[in-house]
Design an enzyme around this catalytic site. Structure first.
Site, mmCIF file in Angstrom:
data_model
loop_
_atom_site.group_PDB
_atom_site.id
_atom_site.type_symbol
_atom_site.label_atom_id
_atom_site.label_comp_id
_atom_site.label_asym_id
_atom_site.label_seq_id
_atom_site.Cartn_x
_atom_site.Cartn_y
_atom_site.Cartn_z
ATOM 1 N N TYR A 24 0.838 -1.274 -0.090
ATOM 2 C CA TYR A 24 -0.265 0.137 -0.102
ATOM 3 C C TYR A 24 0.738 1.238 -0.070
ATOM 4 C CZ TYR A 24 -3.645 -3.233 2.045
ATOM 5 O OH TYR A 24 -4.578 -4.363 2.223
ATOM 6 N N HIS A 82 0.846 -11.202 3.000
ATOM 7 C CA HIS A 82 -0.262 -10.403 2.286
ATOM 8 C C HIS A 82 -0.838 -11.588 1.493
ATOM 9 C CE1 HIS A 82 -1.605 -6.382 0.985
ATOM 10 N NE2 HIS A 82 -2.572 -7.117 0.852
#
Length: 258
Positions: A24, A82
């Site tokens: 991100y 992730h």
């Protein structure tokens, strides 16, 4: 509920959790906001994640180290893998890096994100193997898992796997990015409880034993998302929200056979 720094550095007092990730590119801005907030570090729960490109022991270890260099934080509350990409060796190596960082006191809890049941079984076996050779605790513990979960993607197999083992389930996209707000099944509940569709969906998450992670940068919506503790859906309403659909609104790495 997730916590997001405002552009002017203000801090919503109704929230205390930051869900960040290497991919991100928001670790440093979030850490800066923590410092500007004036709140005690212990009152804020900070999460980050090893990106798919950094699977494997050495790359994952470097990724974790980069988190601390960029944020300047003394510790991370929760660090996840992730996604289950990179193959078995990549997944196991990334997990080993997390376990070592946790034992070094850099990370409080570790877990995974977007793992399918087959990935979870694989990791459970790897943890058992590490403990067989290194003793109890050598393999670490899956404390938290994160998945897209909502009435149109219940993921019962994954949720049951986790709940049977005491793994907390965080649900991202719990309000389906607003794509289902006009669904007929929601309208009677919205009217009855005088709540928004988002609030009904977040309440569903709580009653399912999940930790919802709604995303917002709007102060009023963040406060609205937290106002879900003054009503409770009935058993009939929870049943009505069992749609039986498998409709992701985001990516779905759980199906990866890598």
């Amino acid at each position: 509920m997730p916590l997001y720094p405002q552009s002017e550095g203000s801090w919503p007092i109704t929230t205390s959790q930051i869900d960040s990730a290497r991919v991100y590119r928001n670790e440093q801005p979030c850490a800066d906001a923590i410092r500007k907030s004036g709140l005690p570090r212990a009152s804020i729960f900070f999460t980050s994640k090893i990106p798919p490109r950094d699977m494997g022991y050495e790359r994952a270890k470097s990724s974790i180290e980069s988190t601390f260099k960029q944020t300047g934080l003394d510790y991370v509350d929760l660090y996840l893998i992730h996604a289950p990409y990179g193959g078995k060796d990549g997944r196991n190596g990334a997990w080993k890096a997390l376990v070592e960082a946790q034992k070094a006191g850099k990370i409080r809890s570790i877990g995974v994100s977007n793992y399918g049941v087959h990935h979870l079984d694989e990791l459970e076996n790897y943890i058992a193997d590490l403990e067989l050779h290194g003793g109890k605790g050598a393999g670490g513990e899956i404390s938290v898992g994160q998945w897209e979960v909502h009435p149109w993607l219940e993921r019962r197999d994954i949720v049951e796997w986790c709940q049977q083992r005491g793994v907390l389930v965080e649900a991202y996209c719990p309000i389906v990015r607003g794509q289902r707000f006009e669904e007929p099944v929601l309208k009677p509940m919205v009217k009855k409880y005088e709540k928004t569709p988002a609030q009904v969906l977040l309440r569903w998450s709580l009653q399912k034993g999940l930790i919802p992670l709604p995303k917002s940068v709007t102060h009023s919506r963040i406060e609205e998302n937290a106002a879900i503790y003054d009503f409770e859906l009935t058993a009939e309403e929870m049943k009505a929200l069992e749609t039986g659909e498998y409709s992701p609104c985001a990516w779905d790495p759980t199906t990866s056979k890598d």
